[in-house]
Structure formats: structure tokens, C-alpha cells
Write a protein that holds these residues in place. Sequence first.
Motif, PDB file in Angstrom:
ATOM      1  N   LEU A  11       0.821  -1.214   0.000  1.00 23.96           N
ATOM      2  CA  LEU A  11       0.000   0.000   0.000  1.00 23.96           C
ATOM      3  C   LEU A  11       0.854   1.262   0.000  1.00 23.96           C
ATOM      4  O   LEU A  11       0.509   2.260  -0.639  1.00 23.96           O
ATOM      5  N   ILE A  12       1.961   1.223   0.722  1.00 25.44           N
ATOM      6  CA  ILE A  12       2.844   2.392   0.736  1.00 25.44           C
ATOM      7  C   ILE A  12       3.407   2.659  -0.662  1.00 25.44           C
ATOM      8  O   ILE A  12       3.556   3.806  -1.085  1.00 25.44           O
ATOM      9  N   ARG A  37       3.944   5.627  13.537  1.00 25.56           N
ATOM     10  CA  ARG A  37       3.582   7.035  13.695  1.00 25.56           C
ATOM     11  C   ARG A  37       4.743   7.947  13.283  1.00 25.56           C
ATOM     12  O   ARG A  37       4.534   8.987  12.649  1.00 25.56           O
ATOM     13  N   ARG A  38       5.958   7.557  13.657  1.00 23.71           N
ATOM     14  CA  ARG A  38       7.125   8.359  13.264  1.00 23.71           C
ATOM     15  C   ARG A  38       7.316   8.347  11.753  1.00 23.71           C
ATOM     16  O   ARG A  38       7.710   9.353  11.160  1.00 23.71           O
ATOM     17  N   LEU A  39       7.030   7.184  11.135  1.00 25.65           N
ATOM     18  CA  LEU A  39       7.134   7.096   9.678  1.00 25.65           C
ATOM     19  C   LEU A  39       6.147   8.044   9.008  1.00 25.65           C
ATOM     20  O   LEU A  39       6.479   8.677   7.995  1.00 25.65           O
ATOM     21  N   TRP A  57       0.572   8.477   0.349  1.00 30.46           N
ATOM     22  CA  TRP A  57      -0.066   9.629   0.963  1.00 30.46           C
ATOM     23  C   TRP A  57      -1.275   9.258   1.820  1.00 30.46           C
ATOM     24  O   TRP A  57      -1.810  10.092   2.556  1.00 30.46           O
ATOM     25  N   ASN A  58      -1.728   8.003   1.765  1.00 35.28           N
ATOM     26  CA  ASN A  58      -2.960   7.595   2.452  1.00 35.28           C
ATOM     27  C   ASN A  58      -2.683   7.313   3.925  1.00 35.28           C
ATOM     28  O   ASN A  58      -2.046   6.318   4.278  1.00 35.28           O
ATOM     29  N   MET A  70       7.248  11.111   6.493  1.00 31.71           N
ATOM     30  CA  MET A  70       6.755  11.233   5.124  1.00 31.71           C
ATOM     31  C   MET A  70       5.701  12.325   4.984  1.00 31.71           C
ATOM     32  O   MET A  70       5.070  12.464   3.931  1.00 31.71           O
ATOM     33  N   SER A  71       5.509  13.107   6.067  1.00 34.84           N
ATOM     34  CA  SER A  71       4.548  14.230   6.061  1.00 34.84           C
ATOM     35  C   SER A  71       3.133  13.773   5.694  1.00 34.84           C
ATOM     36  O   SER A  71       2.419  14.433   4.930  1.00 34.84           O
ATOM     37  N   VAL A  72       2.733  12.645   6.260  1.00 35.68           N
ATOM     38  CA  VAL A  72       1.390  12.121   6.033  1.00 35.68           C
ATOM     39  C   VAL A  72       0.517  12.557   7.196  1.00 35.68           C
ATOM     40  O   VAL A  72       0.790  12.228   8.354  1.00 35.68           O
TER      41      VAL A  72
END
Length: 303
Positions: free
Chosen positions: A243-244, A274-276, A249-250, A280-282
Amino acid sequence: MQRYRRSRRSVVSWNLMIAGCARYGRDDMAVWFLEGMVGEGEVAPDDGTLAAVLPACGRTGNVGAGRWAHEYARKTGLLESTVHVANALVDMYCKCGDVASAREVFKGMRQRSVVSWNTMITGFSLNGHGVEGIELFQEMQRQGMEPNAVTFLGVLGCCVHAGAVEVGRDIFQSMQLEHGIEPAIEHYGRMVDLLGRSGLLEEAHALIQEIPMKPNAAIWGALLSACRAHAGLGIAEVALKELINLEPWNSGNYVLLANLYAETGRWEEAGEVRRLMRTMSVNKAPGQSLIEEARFQSINACQ
């Protein structure tokens, strides 16, 4: 046309405006034009008017305007004489959540096309009436109506809601063997969803690997959701990686895996997810609620 009196508005004029608004996502304006047409009173709506405005009523949840169209179609005889108006009414009621009224219209139809059956079966699926949808599909076959790809998509959705794994397997296999219909990516998605919700994660994963086309995000997302419900961490991690790659962006994908880690006590891994997301600014998508009032609807977003 009204201002300069160069030509009189005909039913075609109104229908073009209603259909054009509905086609380009202005469903509220399509209903507004219907109200204007009726209020002006110079031209009576016809079957084209109703067939154009009823889908807009369904998408906006405007069951009030839809019921008016139903009563008008009944009084003018359009309901009995035109199959596409009856089909549009069934679809409108199903999308508004009024399955009982949709079933009543369907049962009252003197003639039914494959679209009629598909609309009702899909409506059952949309509203979680899985058993009724499967029974209607069986009745369709008994009456000799040949199903198409849309039929199978709807009835497989009914199997998902009913948790009918064996029935779903049989129907999916019959598509190609008995009806010569090649399953599309959407049909595989329904089967993955059905198997995943029933806890058959390994079988669902194996089915994805057998799909002749590239699996899309909806299929991997269905498998990831099933892994959360049945604590399938190993397969969930595989699904998330896919999915990534498909939609980095999801935020929903990250949230699902983080919640899965948290529910199994793996707090360090949950924190890493959560840190990921931050790396990635998601951002987490806000929730939405739909409130229907007498004459309009409003959508409120809540953070």
C-alpha cells in the motif's frame, strides 16, 4: 431563454440542464432545476426528466424529492410504462437507505431488465442485506435472466455482508465456468474482502497472488483491514508495504497498522509507524459526518 423570449423552454431544455448538472457533479443544482420546472408549470416532466434527476436525489440523499418523483411517475403512468424510470427509483431508494420502498417498486415492476435485477441486488449489498441479495440472485437465475459482470459484483458484495464464504466461492467460480465472464479486478477484490472478513487470511493472500492483473490499493486495503480484525500481523505488514508503494499519501493505511500493533501490545512498532507518518509528512484525514435537514444537507468536518 426566459429573459429575452427568443424561444420557449421545452421539456428538452429542462432535461438538458438537469442531466448536465447531474453529470458534472452538481446534483443539488439538478434537483433545484426540477423544482424550478415544476414550479413554473409550463412544461411537464417526462421519463427523461425523472431518469436524469433520480440519480442526483440518490447521491445527495434527497429522499423527499425522490418520493415526489415516485408519486409523479405513478400518477402519470411512467412507472409502469418505462423500465428505466422504475430502475432509477429502485436505485434512488437504495442509495437513500430505504430498502423497503426499493423492494416495493421492484416487486411492482411488470417488466424487468438485467439492470433491474442488478440495481436491486446491488442495493441489498449497499445496505448490508446480504441474505436477501443472495436469494434475489438465485431467483433471477430461476427466472432465466442471464447475469452479467455487474450482477456478480453485486451478489459477491452480498456474500461479504452475509459472511457466506462457500456461497461466494461457488458464485465466483461459476462466473467463468458457467457464464463465460472473466473476473475483473473488482470481483477479485470482493472475494479477498469475503475471505479476509471470515478470517481466512492465508487464502485471501494466496488469491491476491493468483490475480492475473496487478492488485490495486483497494484489494491490499481490504486484506489489511481483515488482518486488523483477525490479528494477522505477518500478512498485515506485507499488505502495508504494498500500500505504501501504491499510495504513500494515504494516512488510513498507517493508522490501521499502528492500531494493530497497539492492540497486540507492540507499542514500539506502533510508535515507529507514527514516526514514519511524520517523516513522510502524512497527515491523518479528518472524519466527516452527514446531517440531513428538511431542505438541504451539510457536511461537517471534524478534526
